[in-house]
Scaffold this active site. Sequence first.
Site, PDB file in Angstrom:
ATOM      1  N   CYS A 205       6.567  12.958   1.242  1.00 41.03           N
ATOM      2  CA  CYS A 205       5.153  12.588   1.209  1.00 41.03           C
ATOM      3  C   CYS A 205       4.528  12.407   2.586  1.00 41.03           C
ATOM      4  O   CYS A 205       3.341  12.104   2.684  1.00 41.03           O
ATOM      5  CB  CYS A 205       4.977  11.312   0.385  1.00 41.03           C
ATOM      6  SG  CYS A 205       5.618  11.453  -1.307  1.00 41.03           S
ATOM      7  N   HIS A 284      11.148   9.551  13.043  1.00 41.72           N
ATOM      8  CA  HIS A 284      12.180  10.139  12.186  1.00 41.72           C
ATOM      9  C   HIS A 284      13.437   9.275  12.254  1.00 41.72           C
ATOM     10  O   HIS A 284      14.025   9.100  13.321  1.00 41.72           O
ATOM     11  CB  HIS A 284      12.502  11.560  12.639  1.00 41.72           C
ATOM     12  CG  HIS A 284      13.065  12.430  11.554  1.00 41.72           C
ATOM     13  ND1 HIS A 284      14.153  12.064  10.793  1.00 41.72           N
ATOM     14  CD2 HIS A 284      12.672  13.638  11.089  1.00 41.72           C
ATOM     15  CE1 HIS A 284      14.414  13.006   9.921  1.00 41.72           C
ATOM     16  NE2 HIS A 284      13.531  13.985  10.063  1.00 41.72           N
ATOM     17  N   HIS A 369     -10.911   2.172   8.894  1.00 43.93           N
ATOM     18  CA  HIS A 369     -10.485   2.680   7.591  1.00 43.93           C
ATOM     19  C   HIS A 369      -8.970   2.921   7.604  1.00 43.93           C
ATOM     20  O   HIS A 369      -8.424   3.433   8.586  1.00 43.93           O
ATOM     21  CB  HIS A 369     -11.217   3.979   7.245  1.00 43.93           C
ATOM     22  CG  HIS A 369     -12.714   3.864   7.338  1.00 43.93           C
ATOM     23  ND1 HIS A 369     -13.466   3.253   6.367  1.00 43.93           N
ATOM     24  CD2 HIS A 369     -13.591   4.260   8.312  1.00 43.93           C
ATOM     25  CE1 HIS A 369     -14.747   3.289   6.723  1.00 43.93           C
ATOM     26  NE2 HIS A 369     -14.838   3.892   7.896  1.00 43.93           N
ATOM     27  N   HIS A 373      -0.372   6.024   2.237  1.00 39.88           N
ATOM     28  CA  HIS A 373       0.184   6.839   1.166  1.00 39.88           C
ATOM     29  C   HIS A 373       0.362   6.032  -0.116  1.00 39.88           C
ATOM     30  O   HIS A 373       1.033   4.987  -0.130  1.00 39.88           O
ATOM     31  CB  HIS A 373       1.530   7.421   1.589  1.00 39.88           C
ATOM     32  CG  HIS A 373       2.302   8.015   0.460  1.00 39.88           C
ATOM     33  ND1 HIS A 373       1.787   9.013  -0.355  1.00 39.88           N
ATOM     34  CD2 HIS A 373       3.539   7.739  -0.022  1.00 39.88           C
ATOM     35  CE1 HIS A 373       2.676   9.323  -1.276  1.00 39.88           C
ATOM     36  NE2 HIS A 373       3.747   8.570  -1.104  1.00 39.88           N
ATOM     37  N   ASN A 406       0.668   9.103  -7.808  1.00 44.24           N
ATOM     38  CA  ASN A 406       1.194   9.543  -6.509  1.00 44.24           C
ATOM     39  C   ASN A 406       1.083  11.063  -6.418  1.00 44.24           C
ATOM     40  O   ASN A 406       1.851  11.785  -7.049  1.00 44.24           O
ATOM     41  CB  ASN A 406       2.659   9.094  -6.371  1.00 44.24           C
ATOM     42  CG  ASN A 406       3.255   9.455  -5.025  1.00 44.24           C
ATOM     43  OD1 ASN A 406       2.683  10.221  -4.255  1.00 44.24           O
ATOM     44  ND2 ASN A 406       4.424   8.911  -4.731  1.00 44.24           N
TER      45      ASN A 406
END
Length: 475
Positions: A205, A284, A369, A373, A406
């Site tokens: 995602c 990562h 703003h 996710h 989702n």
Amino acid sequence: MAPKNLKILSNQCYHHITTNALFLIIPSLLFAAIHHLSIINLNHLYNDSLTAAAAILSLCISLSYFLRPRKVYLVDFACYRHDPAFSTARDVITEKMSTLLSPESLSFVTKVMERSGAGDETFVYGLRDFPPKSSFECAREEAEIVLCGAVDDLMAKTGVEAARIGVVVVNVSTFNPVPSLSAMVVNRYKLREDVLTYNLGGMGCSAGLIAVDLAKRLLQVQRNSYALIVSLECPTSGHYLGPDKSKLLSNCLFRMGASALLLSNRPSDRRTSKYELTLTLRTHRGADDRSYNCVSQQPDNDGALGITISKDLPAVAGEALKANITALGPLVLPVSEKLTFLATLIRRKWLHMKGLEPYVPDFKAAFEHFCVHAGGKAVLDAVEASLRLRAWDMEPARMTLYRYCNTSSSSVWYQLAYAEAKGRVRRGDRVWQLGFGSGFKCASGVWRALRTIPPHEVDNPWLHVIDQYPISLPN
């Protein structure tokens, strides 16, 4: 030679010359400077000092011009407008699954959907003939519907000719057909032969923001070009009907959706674009085994393929978020927040002041703003608490989760569309988009609004229902 091939060849020559202009100009300037210095004697040195200084200054200005990063603008974006025929009540979903799942698995799925933060109705493809005879064909149809729906809308909004698009990046979680989805875009919209295409799969995602980062880097070496980015989710391809609860979670959380963006590095597009991309940042955590394995596609004991979501996911996501915002903070926070953080750190680490809690910077001082996710209610609750955000800040994410569930990496664009439909976006506003994905990764994208967006000018999937939101959600 055909006119089309001549046009392609001329475009390639133009890009080659403009891209390598720096390497053609600098040697010429250096040669001229060396030649000039070789004929200067002591009598003329003083008189020519100003000339030499001017030449050096001109050279520095030229270097800074050619080496500066090109600004990237978001001309516009579009989100797939779901066909009302796909709107499906939660009871209908559980009824369809009741013939395929054990009572224990069905009870688990029902509870997860009730607590996920999604509404009683979400958009589902292929449920009428569930389970489909061919999950691949069903997934391909679903992908084509959402992908083309979003891109068609975007092309109509921007009016940019397909032939002017130089880069295409498509990302999807698990469905990777042959030919690729990026090839589907090229074929449907008849893009030119030298278009650069990329297909990002298996990145979860966060891939939508990773696609933005990739397109930004490509636009740094291609002058006067457009990049098309498509992020989609077609969960039909990964539907799991076995007994493994860790794999059943994905059935409950993911639903169809897509977003399409048009980026430009053309200075002339600034006045008509909505946003300017100011920063992309990726973290990562794949070197850590627990992070790497917390979301993975694998077969169960009976050989049925599914996506396993580990119980470690909340902790792993929290660690990735902490690492990402630690790197992001110094780049976006105002000086006052940085000084307060530093003062607290000194008092805790070096002055050993007991009972003093770590200072959490106020990111509301850096952004107007927040598009987080919409991975689920627990994810949004954790981010809200960690960053000390207000209910108003989280409203776009919670309402997107409620209406669309989702939709993977496209969810942050449904949220920005919500903010625009509410009339919240003003010129100069800063937008922080935050995504999480398997691997495990955390990605941030920061945008600045180039103009105020009045709600009466908005044309997106929230257009006809925005007055119904926000909806009060149960705890």
